[in-house]
Design a protein around this motif. Sequence first.
Motif, PDB file in Angstrom:
ATOM      1  N   GLU A 100       6.003   3.032   0.096  1.00 45.33           N
ATOM      2  CA  GLU A 100       5.280   1.780  -0.122  1.00 45.33           C
ATOM      3  C   GLU A 100       5.600   0.842   1.015  1.00 45.33           C
ATOM      4  OE1 GLU A 100       5.851  -0.246  -3.807  1.00 45.33           O
ATOM      5  OE2 GLU A 100       4.006   0.593  -4.596  1.00 45.33           O
ATOM      6  N   ARG A 101       4.562   0.304   1.656  1.00 45.20           N
ATOM      7  CA  ARG A 101       4.765  -0.652   2.733  1.00 45.20           C
ATOM      8  C   ARG A 101       3.722  -1.751   2.660  1.00 45.20           C
ATOM      9  NH1 ARG A 101       3.533   2.942   7.991  1.00 45.20           N
ATOM     10  NH2 ARG A 101       5.209   1.608   8.703  1.00 45.20           N
ATOM     11  N   GLU A 102       3.984  -2.838   3.364  1.00 42.21           N
ATOM     12  CA  GLU A 102       3.088  -3.987   3.336  1.00 42.21           C
ATOM     13  C   GLU A 102       1.833  -3.711   4.158  1.00 42.21           C
ATOM     14  OE1 GLU A 102       6.345  -4.205   3.876  1.00 42.21           O
ATOM     15  OE2 GLU A 102       7.077  -5.504   2.288  1.00 42.21           O
ATOM     16  N   ILE A 119       0.859  -1.183   0.000  1.00 37.79           N
ATOM     17  CA  ILE A 119       0.000   0.000   0.000  1.00 37.79           C
ATOM     18  C   ILE A 119       0.895   1.231   0.000  1.00 37.79           C
ATOM     19  CG2 ILE A 119      -2.014  -1.060   1.086  1.00 37.79           C
ATOM     20  CD1 ILE A 119      -1.041   0.020   3.760  1.00 37.79           C
ATOM     21  N   LYS A 120       0.402   2.303  -0.595  1.00 38.89           N
ATOM     22  CA  LYS A 120       1.156   3.550  -0.634  1.00 38.89           C
ATOM     23  C   LYS A 120       0.723   4.414   0.543  1.00 38.89           C
ATOM     24  CE  LYS A 120       2.201   4.147  -5.542  1.00 38.89           C
ATOM     25  NZ  LYS A 120       2.726   2.873  -5.748  1.00 38.89           N
TER      26      LYS A 120
END
Length: 90
Positions: free
Chosen positions: A61-63, A44-45
Amino acid sequence: MGGLHVKRGDEVVVIAGAHKGKRGRIIRVDPQRQRVFVEGVNLIKRHMRKSRQYPQGGIIEREGPIHVSNVMRVDVYEARRARKAAPAAS
């Protein structure tokens, strides 16, 4: 309530949902919400304001979380696939 079938560091396969078939290592587990964060899956941004941790700010951006029922350990997944493929071969 019982424990989860996966833990941090386990290699898992996503078995349901938009990211079905993707593999990755579990980064974080949230047992209260029954969610796991899998490396490289469900990215997800996140818009970050400038801070000491993110001096530039910008979009990171990360999980994102995935429900624990939608993931399966790779060793279990591979064994299940082998079992299903064997009867068809003979």
